[in-house]
Design a protein around this motif. Structure first.
Motif, PDB file in Angstrom:
ATOM      1  N   ASP A 245     136.546  -9.381  50.300  1.00 54.43           N
ATOM      2  CA  ASP A 245     135.873 -10.661  50.498  1.00 54.43           C
ATOM      3  C   ASP A 245     135.106 -10.756  51.818  1.00 54.43           C
ATOM      4  OD1 ASP A 245     136.571 -11.687  48.092  1.00 54.43           O
ATOM      5  OD2 ASP A 245     138.138 -13.035  48.833  1.00 54.43           O
ATOM      6  N   LEU A 246     135.487  -9.970  52.801  1.00 48.62           N
ATOM      7  CA  LEU A 246     134.872 -10.093  54.121  1.00 48.62           C
ATOM      8  C   LEU A 246     133.348  -9.957  54.089  1.00 48.62           C
ATOM      9  CD1 LEU A 246     135.343 -10.582  57.099  1.00 48.62           C
ATOM     10  CD2 LEU A 246     135.778  -8.139  57.399  1.00 48.62           C
ATOM     11  N   PRO A 247     132.793  -8.962  53.391  1.00 52.59           N
ATOM     12  CA  PRO A 247     131.323  -8.883  53.339  1.00 52.59           C
ATOM     13  C   PRO A 247     130.697 -10.107  52.670  1.00 52.59           C
ATOM     14  CG  PRO A 247     132.321  -6.811  52.644  1.00 52.59           C
ATOM     15  CD  PRO A 247     133.427  -7.825  52.701  1.00 52.59           C
ATOM     16  N   LYS A 248     131.406 -10.716  51.717  1.00 55.49           N
ATOM     17  CA  LYS A 248     130.886 -11.900  51.027  1.00 55.49           C
ATOM     18  C   LYS A 248     130.804 -13.081  51.987  1.00 55.49           C
ATOM     19  CE  LYS A 248     133.207 -10.319  46.805  1.00 55.49           C
ATOM     20  NZ  LYS A 248     134.282 -10.631  45.824  1.00 55.49           N
ATOM     21  N   TYR A 249     131.838 -13.262  52.790  1.00 54.94           N
ATOM     22  CA  TYR A 249     131.831 -14.336  53.779  1.00 54.94           C
ATOM     23  C   TYR A 249     130.718 -14.096  54.789  1.00 54.94           C
ATOM     24  CZ  TYR A 249     136.329 -16.513  52.481  1.00 54.94           C
ATOM     25  OH  TYR A 249     137.342 -17.180  51.841  1.00 54.94           O
ATOM     26  N   SER A 250     130.601 -12.868  55.221  1.00 48.38           N
ATOM     27  CA  SER A 250     129.591 -12.520  56.218  1.00 48.38           C
ATOM     28  C   SER A 250     128.185 -12.764  55.689  1.00 48.38           C
ATOM     29  CB  SER A 250     129.745 -11.049  56.618  1.00 48.38           C
ATOM     30  OG  SER A 250     128.768 -10.660  57.545  1.00 48.38           O
ATOM     31  N   ALA A 251     127.983 -12.515  54.415  1.00 49.45           N
ATOM     32  CA  ALA A 251     126.655 -12.664  53.818  1.00 49.45           C
ATOM     33  C   ALA A 251     126.188 -14.120  53.796  1.00 49.45           C
ATOM     34  CB  ALA A 251     126.661 -12.100  52.403  1.00 49.45           C
ATOM     35  N   ARG A 252     127.139 -15.059  53.847  1.00 53.74           N
ATOM     36  CA  ARG A 252     126.776 -16.478  53.819  1.00 53.74           C
ATOM     37  C   ARG A 252     126.292 -16.979  55.183  1.00 53.74           C
ATOM     38  NH1 ARG A 252     131.968 -17.622  50.714  1.00 53.74           N
ATOM     39  NH2 ARG A 252     132.747 -18.483  52.677  1.00 53.74           N
ATOM     40  N   ALA A 253     126.577 -16.206  56.237  1.00 52.98           N
ATOM     41  CA  ALA A 253     126.243 -16.634  57.600  1.00 52.98           C
ATOM     42  C   ALA A 253     124.741 -16.559  57.852  1.00 52.98           C
ATOM     43  CB  ALA A 253     126.994 -15.779  58.611  1.00 52.98           C
ATOM     44  N   LYS A 254     124.231 -17.550  58.574  1.00 58.13           N
ATOM     45  CA  LYS A 254     122.797 -17.617  58.853  1.00 58.13           C
ATOM     46  C   LYS A 254     122.428 -17.078  60.229  1.00 58.13           C
ATOM     47  CE  LYS A 254     122.319 -21.693  55.888  1.00 58.13           C
ATOM     48  NZ  LYS A 254     121.928 -23.134  55.848  1.00 58.13           N
ATOM     49  N   ASP A 255     123.427 -16.942  61.103  1.00 63.08           N
ATOM     50  CA  ASP A 255     123.143 -16.441  62.444  1.00 63.08           C
ATOM     51  C   ASP A 255     124.377 -15.708  62.963  1.00 63.08           C
ATOM     52  OD1 ASP A 255     124.969 -18.378  63.696  1.00 63.08           O
ATOM     53  OD2 ASP A 255     123.431 -19.866  63.260  1.00 63.08           O
ATOM     54  N   PRO A 256     124.272 -14.991  64.085  1.00 62.36           N
ATOM     55  CA  PRO A 256     125.400 -14.211  64.608  1.00 62.36           C
ATOM     56  C   PRO A 256     126.656 -15.031  64.871  1.00 62.36           C
ATOM     57  CG  PRO A 256     123.377 -13.521  65.666  1.00 62.36           C
ATOM     58  CD  PRO A 256     123.030 -14.735  64.860  1.00 62.36           C
ATOM     59  N   LEU A 257     126.501 -16.262  65.360  1.00 66.85           N
ATOM     60  CA  LEU A 257     127.670 -17.095  65.629  1.00 66.85           C
ATOM     61  C   LEU A 257     128.407 -17.429  64.339  1.00 66.85           C
ATOM     62  CD1 LEU A 257     129.395 -18.668  67.631  1.00 66.85           C
ATOM     63  CD2 LEU A 257     127.856 -20.622  67.320  1.00 66.85           C
ATOM     64  N   GLU A 258     127.669 -17.808  63.307  1.00 65.82           N
ATOM     65  CA  GLU A 258     128.280 -18.100  62.015  1.00 65.82           C
ATOM     66  C   GLU A 258     128.932 -16.848  61.434  1.00 65.82           C
ATOM     67  OE1 GLU A 258     125.802 -19.961  59.153  1.00 65.82           O
ATOM     68  OE2 GLU A 258     125.331 -21.691  60.418  1.00 65.82           O
ATOM     69  N   LYS A 259     128.313 -15.710  61.669  1.00 66.76           N
ATOM     70  CA  LYS A 259     128.876 -14.452  61.152  1.00 66.76           C
ATOM     71  C   LYS A 259     130.223 -14.161  61.797  1.00 66.76           C
ATOM     72  CE  LYS A 259     126.022 -11.397  59.920  1.00 66.76           C
ATOM     73  NZ  LYS A 259     124.989 -10.335  59.857  1.00 66.76           N
ATOM     74  N   TYR A 260     130.310 -14.391  63.105  1.00 66.57           N
ATOM     75  CA  TYR A 260     131.586 -14.207  63.806  1.00 66.57           C
ATOM     76  C   TYR A 260     132.647 -15.148  63.236  1.00 66.57           C
ATOM     77  CZ  TYR A 260     135.142 -14.869  67.389  1.00 66.57           C
ATOM     78  OH  TYR A 260     136.346 -14.989  68.040  1.00 66.57           O
ATOM     79  N   LEU A 261     132.291 -16.416  63.069  1.00 69.25           N
ATOM     80  CA  LEU A 261     133.253 -17.397  62.559  1.00 69.25           C
ATOM     81  C   LEU A 261     133.613 -17.137  61.100  1.00 69.25           C
ATOM     82  CD1 LEU A 261     131.787 -20.609  64.223  1.00 69.25           C
ATOM     83  CD2 LEU A 261     134.011 -19.567  64.697  1.00 69.25           C
ATOM     84  N   SER A 262     132.671 -16.603  60.328  1.00 70.74           N
ATOM     85  CA  SER A 262     132.959 -16.312  58.923  1.00 70.74           C
ATOM     86  C   SER A 262     134.025 -15.231  58.792  1.00 70.74           C
ATOM     87  CB  SER A 262     131.684 -15.886  58.186  1.00 70.74           C
ATOM     88  OG  SER A 262     131.254 -14.597  58.595  1.00 70.74           O
ATOM     89  N   GLY A 263     134.047 -14.302  59.763  1.00 72.43           N
ATOM     90  CA  GLY A 263     135.085 -13.270  59.751  1.00 72.43           C
ATOM     91  C   GLY A 263     136.464 -13.879  59.924  1.00 72.43           C
TER      92      GLY A 263
END
Length: 224
Positions: free
Chosen positions: A72-90
């Protein structure tokens, strides 16, 4: 690979298989060396030739049950729009999965693994690779470094290089974030809170977002 190494790996997998079967059928709390030995068809003394304590077996076997998180981790990461969201999505992915199985994630990421946990973690990484998982550079660390504190810090350092965080804030942010997650896991296991997995994840992420936005100099109200 030498014949002795093949035999050792085979024996190790016998015991890990037996432990995984018992975890699935009886739960982590009921695992013992005696039960594992009986399930594998060997004596307890044979197990101690390969593992110094039961927590090591639980750790190895437990890692087999985190596949859904890994997928699921790549799926959560794919929803992020910017680096900060990507960090939090992890972290959101980690919270969503860990609070559904707190005993399992406690055993893997919090429980005492003996005198040399780093060596155990490195050994696991060498045995099980996740080469099929496609992640950005920042998140690849999650699969090459199994120590939660160390890997979280390394992820933060990657984002600091992108200007998301200041390097001098990383140590404190990393420690507070992990303490928040650990506190929720322990509270759930000790029946100190009565949250559903979804509630536990939501509340934990609320706190993690607050301190993360603060470190990134972003107003949480505006970001939400």
């Amino acid at each position: 690979m030498a014949r002795s190494e093949i035999q050792t790996e085979r024996m190790i997998n016998y015991f890990i298989d037996a432990t995984a079967k018992l975890i699935k059928e009886e739960g982590i709390k009921n695992i013992s060396i005696r039960k594992i030995a009986k399930e594998a068809g060997y004596t307890s003394s044979t197990i101690y030739n390969y593992f110094s304590e039961v927590s090591h077996l639980i750790f190895f076997a437990g890692m087999r049950f985190v596949e859904s998180y890994i997928e699921d981790l790549p799926k959560y990461s794919a929803r992020a729009k910017d680096p900060l969201e990507k960090y939090l999505s992890g972290w959101e992915c980690f919270c969503d999965h860990s609070f559904k199985e707190p005993e399992l994630y406690h055993a893997i990421f919090i429980a005492d693994l003996g005198e040399h946990p780093e060596e155990l973690l490195k050994y696991y990484s060498s045995m099980y690779k996740f080469d099929t998982i496609q992640l950005d550079e920042e998140l690849e660390i999650i699969f090459t470094e199994q120590n939660l504190s160390k890997r979280s810090k390394e992820v933060l350092e990657k984002y600091a290089e992108k200007g998301v965080f200041k390097k001098e804030d990383i140590e404190k942010l990393n420690e507070i974030t992990i303490l928040i997650w650990q506190g929720m896991i322990i509270s759930l296991l000790n029946n100190r809170v009565n949250y559903t997995p979804e509630e536990a994840s939501r509340k934990t992420m609320e706190y993690i977002r607050d301190i993360t936005f603060n470190a990134a100099n972003i107003d949480p109200i505006i970001k939400d």
